[in-house]
Design a protein around this motif. Structure first.
Motif, PDB file in Angstrom:
ATOM      1  N   GLU A   1       0.833  -1.210   0.000  1.00 16.97           N
ATOM      2  CA  GLU A   1       0.000   0.000   0.000  1.00 16.97           C
ATOM      3  C   GLU A   1       0.861   1.251   0.000  1.00 16.97           C
ATOM      4  O   GLU A   1       0.537   2.243  -0.652  1.00 16.97           O
ATOM      5  CB  GLU A   1      -0.948  -0.028   1.207  1.00 16.97           C
ATOM      6  CG  GLU A   1      -2.065  -1.060   1.057  1.00 16.97           C
ATOM      7  CD  GLU A   1      -2.798  -1.339   2.351  1.00 16.97           C
ATOM      8  OE1 GLU A   1      -3.870  -1.965   2.288  1.00 16.97           O
ATOM      9  OE2 GLU A   1      -2.309  -0.946   3.439  1.00 16.97           O
ATOM     10  N   LYS A   2       1.979   1.198   0.717  1.00 14.28           N
ATOM     11  CA  LYS A   2       2.890   2.350   0.724  1.00 14.28           C
ATOM     12  C   LYS A   2       3.517   2.552  -0.650  1.00 14.28           C
ATOM     13  O   LYS A   2       3.720   3.693  -1.085  1.00 14.28           O
ATOM     14  CB  LYS A   2       3.970   2.149   1.787  1.00 14.28           C
ATOM     15  CG  LYS A   2       3.453   2.272   3.217  1.00 14.28           C
ATOM     16  CD  LYS A   2       4.542   2.006   4.241  1.00 14.28           C
ATOM     17  CE  LYS A   2       4.001   2.109   5.661  1.00 14.28           C
ATOM     18  NZ  LYS A   2       5.028   1.823   6.685  1.00 14.28           N
ATOM     19  N   GLU A   3       3.819   1.456  -1.336  1.00 12.57           N
ATOM     20  CA  GLU A   3       4.363   1.548  -2.693  1.00 12.57           C
ATOM     21  C   GLU A   3       3.348   2.206  -3.618  1.00 12.57           C
ATOM     22  O   GLU A   3       3.701   3.048  -4.459  1.00 12.57           O
ATOM     23  CB  GLU A   3       4.719   0.157  -3.216  1.00 12.57           C
ATOM     24  CG  GLU A   3       5.918  -0.487  -2.536  1.00 12.57           C
ATOM     25  CD  GLU A   3       6.123  -1.934  -2.960  1.00 12.57           C
ATOM     26  OE1 GLU A   3       7.148  -2.502  -2.585  1.00 12.57           O
ATOM     27  OE2 GLU A   3       5.244  -2.490  -3.674  1.00 12.57           O
ATOM     28  N   ILE A   4       2.090   1.815  -3.459  1.00 16.90           N
ATOM     29  CA  ILE A   4       1.038   2.388  -4.308  1.00 16.90           C
ATOM     30  C   ILE A   4       0.824   3.860  -3.992  1.00 16.90           C
ATOM     31  O   ILE A   4       0.665   4.691  -4.906  1.00 16.90           O
ATOM     32  CB  ILE A   4      -0.270   1.577  -4.150  1.00 16.90           C
ATOM     33  CG1 ILE A   4      -0.088   0.197  -4.801  1.00 16.90           C
ATOM     34  CG2 ILE A   4      -1.468   2.313  -4.764  1.00 16.90           C
ATOM     35  CD1 ILE A   4      -1.232  -0.764  -4.578  1.00 16.90           C
ATOM     36  N   ILE A   5       0.852   4.213  -2.716  1.00 18.25           N
ATOM     37  CA  ILE A   5       0.740   5.619  -2.318  1.00 18.25           C
ATOM     38  C   ILE A   5       1.851   6.438  -2.971  1.00 18.25           C
ATOM     39  O   ILE A   5       1.620   7.541  -3.499  1.00 18.25           O
ATOM     40  CB  ILE A   5       0.830   5.754  -0.774  1.00 18.25           C
ATOM     41  CG1 ILE A   5      -0.518   5.453  -0.133  1.00 18.25           C
ATOM     42  CG2 ILE A   5       1.281   7.156  -0.360  1.00 18.25           C
ATOM     43  CD1 ILE A   5      -1.539   6.562  -0.256  1.00 18.25           C
ATOM     44  N   GLU A   6       3.067   5.914  -2.956  1.00 14.04           N
ATOM     45  CA  GLU A   6       4.198   6.625  -3.555  1.00 14.04           C
ATOM     46  C   GLU A   6       4.001   6.823  -5.051  1.00 14.04           C
ATOM     47  O   GLU A   6       4.250   7.909  -5.589  1.00 14.04           O
ATOM     48  CB  GLU A   6       5.495   5.858  -3.304  1.00 14.04           C
ATOM     49  CG  GLU A   6       6.730   6.563  -3.856  1.00 14.04           C
ATOM     50  CD  GLU A   6       8.023   5.819  -3.569  1.00 14.04           C
ATOM     51  OE1 GLU A   6       9.075   6.267  -4.038  1.00 14.04           O
ATOM     52  OE2 GLU A   6       7.965   4.785  -2.872  1.00 14.04           O
ATOM     53  N   LEU A   7       3.506   5.790  -5.726  1.00 10.60           N
ATOM     54  CA  LEU A   7       3.282   5.875  -7.170  1.00 10.60           C
ATOM     55  C   LEU A   7       2.126   6.819  -7.507  1.00 10.60           C
ATOM     56  O   LEU A   7       2.166   7.525  -8.519  1.00 10.60           O
ATOM     57  CB  LEU A   7       3.026   4.479  -7.746  1.00 10.60           C
ATOM     58  CG  LEU A   7       4.247   3.547  -7.738  1.00 10.60           C
ATOM     59  CD1 LEU A   7       3.857   2.132  -8.127  1.00 10.60           C
ATOM     60  CD2 LEU A   7       5.328   4.082  -8.663  1.00 10.60           C
TER      61      LEU A   7
ATOM     62  N   GLY B   1       1.431   9.435  -5.731  1.00  9.93           N
ATOM     63  CA  GLY B   1       2.027  10.754  -5.527  1.00  9.93           C
ATOM     64  C   GLY B   1       2.880  11.214  -6.700  1.00  9.93           C
ATOM     65  O   GLY B   1       3.071  12.414  -6.906  1.00  9.93           O
ATOM     66  N   LYS B   2       3.392  10.253  -7.475  1.00  6.42           N
ATOM     67  CA  LYS B   2       4.198  10.582  -8.658  1.00  6.42           C
ATOM     68  C   LYS B   2       3.332  10.763  -9.902  1.00  6.42           C
ATOM     69  O   LYS B   2       3.849  10.967 -11.000  1.00  6.42           O
ATOM     70  CB  LYS B   2       5.241   9.496  -8.900  1.00  6.42           C
ATOM     71  CG  LYS B   2       6.328   9.465  -7.823  1.00  6.42           C
ATOM     72  CD  LYS B   2       7.331   8.349  -8.084  1.00  6.42           C
ATOM     73  CE  LYS B   2       8.418   8.343  -7.011  1.00  6.42           C
ATOM     74  NZ  LYS B   2       9.388   7.229  -7.219  1.00  6.42           N
ATOM     75  N   GLY B   3       2.013  10.670  -9.727  1.00  5.41           N
ATOM     76  CA  GLY B   3       1.098  10.962 -10.826  1.00  5.41           C
ATOM     77  C   GLY B   3       0.647   9.775 -11.643  1.00  5.41           C
ATOM     78  O   GLY B   3       0.043   9.939 -12.704  1.00  5.41           O
ATOM     79  N   ASN B   4       0.919   8.563 -11.166  1.00  6.09           N
ATOM     80  CA  ASN B   4       0.516   7.368 -11.908  1.00  6.09           C
ATOM     81  C   ASN B   4      -0.954   7.010 -11.651  1.00  6.09           C
ATOM     82  O   ASN B   4      -1.428   7.120 -10.522  1.00  6.09           O
ATOM     83  CB  ASN B   4       1.386   6.173 -11.503  1.00  6.09           C
ATOM     84  CG  ASN B   4       2.837   6.357 -11.912  1.00  6.09           C
ATOM     85  OD1 ASN B   4       3.180   6.233 -13.074  1.00  6.09           O
ATOM     86  ND2 ASN B   4       3.685   6.677 -10.944  1.00  6.09           N
ATOM     87  N   ASN B   5      -1.656   6.565 -12.701  1.00 10.38           N
ATOM     88  CA  ASN B   5      -3.020   6.075 -12.514  1.00 10.38           C
ATOM     89  C   ASN B   5      -2.984   4.572 -12.234  1.00 10.38           C
ATOM     90  O   ASN B   5      -1.907   3.954 -12.207  1.00 10.38           O
ATOM     91  CB  ASN B   5      -3.896   6.402 -13.730  1.00 10.38           C
ATOM     92  CG  ASN B   5      -3.379   5.771 -15.017  1.00 10.38           C
ATOM     93  OD1 ASN B   5      -2.799   4.684 -15.010  1.00 10.38           O
ATOM     94  ND2 ASN B   5      -3.589   6.458 -16.130  1.00 10.38           N
ATOM     95  N   SER B   6      -4.135   3.972 -12.051  1.00 10.10           N
ATOM     96  CA  SER B   6      -4.196   2.555 -11.671  1.00 10.10           C
ATOM     97  C   SER B   6      -3.593   1.636 -12.734  1.00 10.10           C
ATOM     98  O   SER B   6      -2.922   0.643 -12.406  1.00 10.10           O
ATOM     99  CB  SER B   6      -5.639   2.143 -11.385  1.00 10.10           C
ATOM    100  OG  SER B   6      -6.117   2.766 -10.219  1.00 10.10           O
ATOM    101  N   TYR B   7      -3.820   1.942 -14.023  1.00  6.93           N
ATOM    102  CA  TYR B   7      -3.253   1.121 -15.087  1.00  6.93           C
ATOM    103  C   TYR B   7      -1.723   1.161 -15.046  1.00  6.93           C
ATOM    104  O   TYR B   7      -1.054   0.123 -15.177  1.00  6.93           O
ATOM    105  CB  TYR B   7      -3.746   1.619 -16.456  1.00  6.93           C
ATOM    106  CG  TYR B   7      -5.202   1.330 -16.726  1.00  6.93           C
ATOM    107  CD1 TYR B   7      -5.625   0.046 -17.094  1.00  6.93           C
ATOM    108  CD2 TYR B   7      -6.154   2.338 -16.627  1.00  6.93           C
ATOM    109  CE1 TYR B   7      -6.968  -0.219 -17.335  1.00  6.93           C
ATOM    110  CE2 TYR B   7      -7.497   2.087 -16.872  1.00  6.93           C
ATOM    111  CZ  TYR B   7      -7.896   0.801 -17.228  1.00  6.93           C
ATOM    112  OH  TYR B   7      -9.217   0.537 -17.468  1.00  6.93           O
TER     113      TYR B   7
END
Length: 203
Positions: free
Chosen positions: A146-152, A154-160
């Motif tokens: 979940e922390k990895e996803i939060i970081e991504l 924050g970098k502007g990545n969408n779910s895909y």
């Protein structure tokens, strides 16, 4: 007349503040800086009553600039004006000598209120900052994934994009996002992005 110097590396924001303060007869913006070094030099030259400074700026950040200003001009009132509501950054600005901290999402009427408050010898800290302490405790309950996803996020990545980067399915990412949302007591993509952006700051 209260004299003010503003440090902000986005000229459009400075222009907007300048325009707003034309209708404030008791406040005069006497100088503008786009980095911390310029800010320090302006304060040395103009010795304003109040400094409103961004934190993340080129050459010299707002925290370091505030330390210098407080050493040389301890009577100057420094107000941080930032998009970040992280508790550690807030504490660093307080330790540097700032007596005010305002989030950029706030109304400019709040800026006027803050200036009046610090000039009268009190401190002014944006009420929205109270959310940051809650955010700190909420991140402790997040899993590593979940922390990895939060970081991504924050970098502007969408779910895909996150799914591709982590080699998992989009549905798995969406499940993680729902779990994160529940854990941090927020809702909606905008709030989740705002939370993600505030988990890390590079000064």
């Amino acid at each position: 007349m209260i004299t003010v110097v503003i440090a902000e590396d986005h000229q459009a924001l400075i222009d907007g503040i300048q325009l707003f303060f034309q209708n404030e007869p008791e406040i005069s913006i006497v100088g503008e800086a786009t980095n911390g070094e310029q800010l320090i030099n302006l304060v040395r030259e103009l010795q304003p009553d109040v400094v409103i400074t961004d934190i993340r700026m080129p050459v010299c950040n707002g925290i370091e600039a505030t330390k210098v200003i407080m050493q040389e001009f301890p009577q100057t009132k420094v107000i941080a004006f930032s998009m970040f509501d992280q508790q550690d950054v807030f504490e660093q600005m307080k330790s540097a000598g700032a007596v005010g901290y305002i989030l950029k999402i706030s109304s400019l009427l709040i800026v006027v209120e803050a200036i009046g408050t610090v000039i009268n010898g009190a401190t002014y800290f944006d009420k929205s900052l109270l959310l940051s302490s809650a955010n700190n405790s909420e991140t402790a309950s997040l899993s590593q994934r979940e922390k990895e996803i939060i970081e991504l996020i924050g970098k502007g990545n969408n779910s895909y994009q996150i799914a591709e980067l982590l080699f998992i399915s989009k549905s798995t990412v969406d499940t993680h996002r729902r779990n994160i949302t529940k854990k941090i007591s927020t809702s909606g993509k905008t709030k989740l992005l705002h939370f993600a952006l505030n988990q890390k700051i590079d000064l």
